[in-house]
Design an enzyme around this catalytic site. Structure first.
Site, PDB file in Angstrom:
ATOM      1  N   HIS A 493       0.807  -1.216   0.000  1.00  0.00           N
ATOM      2  CA  HIS A 493       0.000   0.000   0.000  1.00  0.00           C
ATOM      3  C   HIS A 493       0.842   1.268   0.000  1.00  0.00           C
ATOM      4  O   HIS A 493       0.318   2.371  -0.181  1.00  0.00           O
ATOM      5  CB  HIS A 493      -0.922   0.003   1.221  1.00  0.00           C
ATOM      6  CG  HIS A 493      -2.244   0.676   0.972  1.00  0.00           C
ATOM      7  ND1 HIS A 493      -2.491   1.476  -0.117  1.00  0.00           N
ATOM      8  CD2 HIS A 493      -3.399   0.673   1.682  1.00  0.00           C
ATOM      9  CE1 HIS A 493      -3.721   1.929  -0.071  1.00  0.00           C
ATOM     10  NE2 HIS A 493      -4.309   1.466   1.015  1.00  0.00           N
ATOM     11  N   ASP A 497      -2.409   1.990  -4.565  1.00  0.00           N
ATOM     12  CA  ASP A 497      -3.677   2.280  -3.897  1.00  0.00           C
ATOM     13  C   ASP A 497      -4.715   1.226  -4.275  1.00  0.00           C
ATOM     14  O   ASP A 497      -4.556   0.479  -5.243  1.00  0.00           O
ATOM     15  CB  ASP A 497      -4.186   3.668  -4.306  1.00  0.00           C
ATOM     16  CG  ASP A 497      -3.315   4.776  -3.730  1.00  0.00           C
ATOM     17  OD1 ASP A 497      -2.761   4.585  -2.634  1.00  0.00           O
ATOM     18  OD2 ASP A 497      -3.193   5.823  -4.403  1.00  0.00           O
TER      19      ASP A 497
END
Length: 520
Positions: A493, A497
């Site tokens: 992450h 995204d």
């Protein structure tokens, strides 16, 4: 002049190696480029050749030790040419017939250094002809019958059935020569037990199993023994299981897989929709014991902890309708294998879809490096392969340049050589994205750990038939049975995204569900 033997660097990011085995001992003669020792790193297991010809005069690092690259681990000194020539002559000289001919455990491949004797086909006192099968062996790569190196009487057996011995170990001795009468004398002895020996000691005759069309079933001695012990008809096994060996040969894994489904003496049902539950596996270690981690297992443990610690993992699961590809595969699998010499599995379809999605969404094919995003120029596709002793990730380099057939061949070749310990160091490093088949045992999906320094990994779930609501062109709904498969994208992450992961998976899903490409 002595030559230092050093621990080599087996890849850009590898800075140490563990010596797992010395193939020579001090005093042994060694040729240039002859395998000298084995090493294990976090990427690959490999044999290291001698940098020079001569005599191994010193071993400085013992088996099991881990040392940094360029560390001197041994010394090879030059040998006078006359001494080397004499040693060569002695090594190939014919043995003294009065002392008998020694039978040694052969080397069945470059990286095989021991074998298990599974069966003696002759007993002490039997006559044997040159090149007649004498005993059967099993190694981690091959099962084979070993021929007699000479004609004569089997005067001594030094390693019994079940024993595992190193290559070049003397396992038997063939006595005085019998000459041209060997076959006649052996034939005269065959029907009856040898004098003075119990009848049970006489070898049982081999049974040649055949297929329904009369063609012989290709299998190894070990496979035939397993079949006999479990009262299996290899002809029926061959009719039920597509042999995974070369040329359709029935392998040990094939016959064990058949046993797990149908049991000893079992008959495959007329329909493949029903089967006997597999028996509980026998554990390889006893409860209550403590077993140290292998080198590979310890490295895997360290890498997994490191990845979880540095990368915030996020997961996205998509269910894909694989019906179109399932039907295509069933229709084309025989033609494909006959034309290209490789089995048509689902993996090249999955790989091709992943490659297209990676090219369209390059953030998923990137790495975080020195506080910046490094977008990789090529797709170096890692394919996780489970081994009995651990896990390895062979790499299809520049996968985006390969055709469907080339993908199929390359992945099959890498997986086979990974299990055979024949990968080169560069073939197990440099991946930018990894596929892992967590559904091979029927699981819905897995949540894999990213293979650093990559930023994403795709886990393949089990392929199952399910009732699905489908909508036609006019908007009418219906329930149909479809082949469904879940895929789980694990991503870092810090770089990727949720929207990026979703776009990647949506395209991956569209490619598979709407497959319209030629497969060759």
């Amino acid at each position: 002049m002595p030559t230092d033997v050093v621990m080599p660097q087996m890849g850009e990011s590898i800075f140490e190696g563990t010596i797992t085995k010395w193939l020579k001992k001090p005093g042994d003669t060694v040729e240039k480029d002859e395998p000298l020792f084995e090493i294990s790193t976090d990427k690959v297991d490999a044999e290291i050749p001698s940098p020079a010809a001569g005599v191994l005069t010193e071993i400085k690092v013992a088996e099991g030790a881990t040392v940094g690259i360029n560390t001197v681990v041994a010394v090879v000194s030059e040998q006078e040419s006359g001494d080397r020539d004499q040693a060569t002559v002695e090594s190939v000289a014919a043995p003294d017939s009065s002392a008998g001919t020694e039978v040694v455990m052969p080397q069945m491949g470059e990286s095989i250094f021991e074998g298990t004797i599974t069966k003696w086909m002759k007993k002490v006192g039997d006559l044997v002809e040159k090149d007649e099968p004498l005993f059967e062996i099993s190694t981690d790569k091959v099962d084979a019958e070993i021929p007699s190196p000479a004609a004569g009487v089997l005067s001594e057996i030094r390693a019994e059935s079940g024993a595992t011995v190193q290559i070049n170990t003397v396992v038997a001795v063939i006595g005085g020569p019998v000459g041209g009468h060997a076959s006649e004398l052996a034939a005269a002895q065959a029907p009856a037990p040898a004098a003075g020996l119990p009848e049970a000691a006489v070898g049982e005759p081999e049974i040649q199993e055949t297929r329904s069309n009369g063609q012989p079933v290709r299998s190894s001695p070990l496979v035939r023994r397993i079949a006999r012990e479990n009262k299996l008809d290899l002809g029926r096994v061959a009719a039920t299981v597509a042999g995974s060996g070369a040329g359709g040969r029935i392998t040990k894994d094939d016959v064990l897989g058949y046993l797990s489904k149908y049991g000893p003496g079992g008959l495959a049902p007329a329909s493949a929709t029903s089967s006997v539950a597999a028996p509980a596996p026998v554990p390889s270690t006893l409860p209550g014991t403590v077993v140290p981690l292998s080198r590979m297992r310890a490295i895997i443990a360290d890498r997994m902890v490191e990845s979880v610690a540095i990368a915030p993992h996020v997961y996205s699961v998509y269910k894909v309708d694989m019906t179109r590809i399932v039907r295509l595969r069933e229709r084309e699998r025989n033609r494909f294998e006959q034309k290209h010499g490789v089995k048509l599995t689902f993996m090249p379809f999955i790989a091709a879809a992943a490659i297209e999605a990676l090219r369209r969404h390059p953030i998923v094919n990137s790495s975080l490096k020195d506080g910046a995003i490094s977008y990789h120029q090529n797709v170096h596709l890692g394919i996780a392969v489970a081994l009995e002793w651990g896990l390895i990730v062979p790499v299809v380099h520049q996968a985006e340049t390969l055709s469907f057939v080339e993908l199929a061949r390359t992945m099959a070749d890498l997986a086979e050589r990974a299990r055979a310990k024949k990968l080169k160091p560069e073939e197990a490093s440099g991946s930018t994205f990894t596929l892992t088949n967590s559904g091979v045992f029927g699981g819905e999906f897995g949540t894999p750990i990213i293979n650093q320094p990559e930023s994403a990994i795709l886990a393949i779930g089990g392929l199952k038939k399910e009732p699905v609501v489908i909508t036609d062109a006019e908007g009418s709904d219906a329930i149909a049975i479809r082949a469904m498969q879940s895929y789980c994208l694990g991503f870092d992450h810090r770089l990727i995204d949720g929207a990026d992961g979703g776009k990647f998976m949506s395209l991956f899903k569209r490619v598979l569900e709407g497959w319209d490409r030629e497969i060759g």
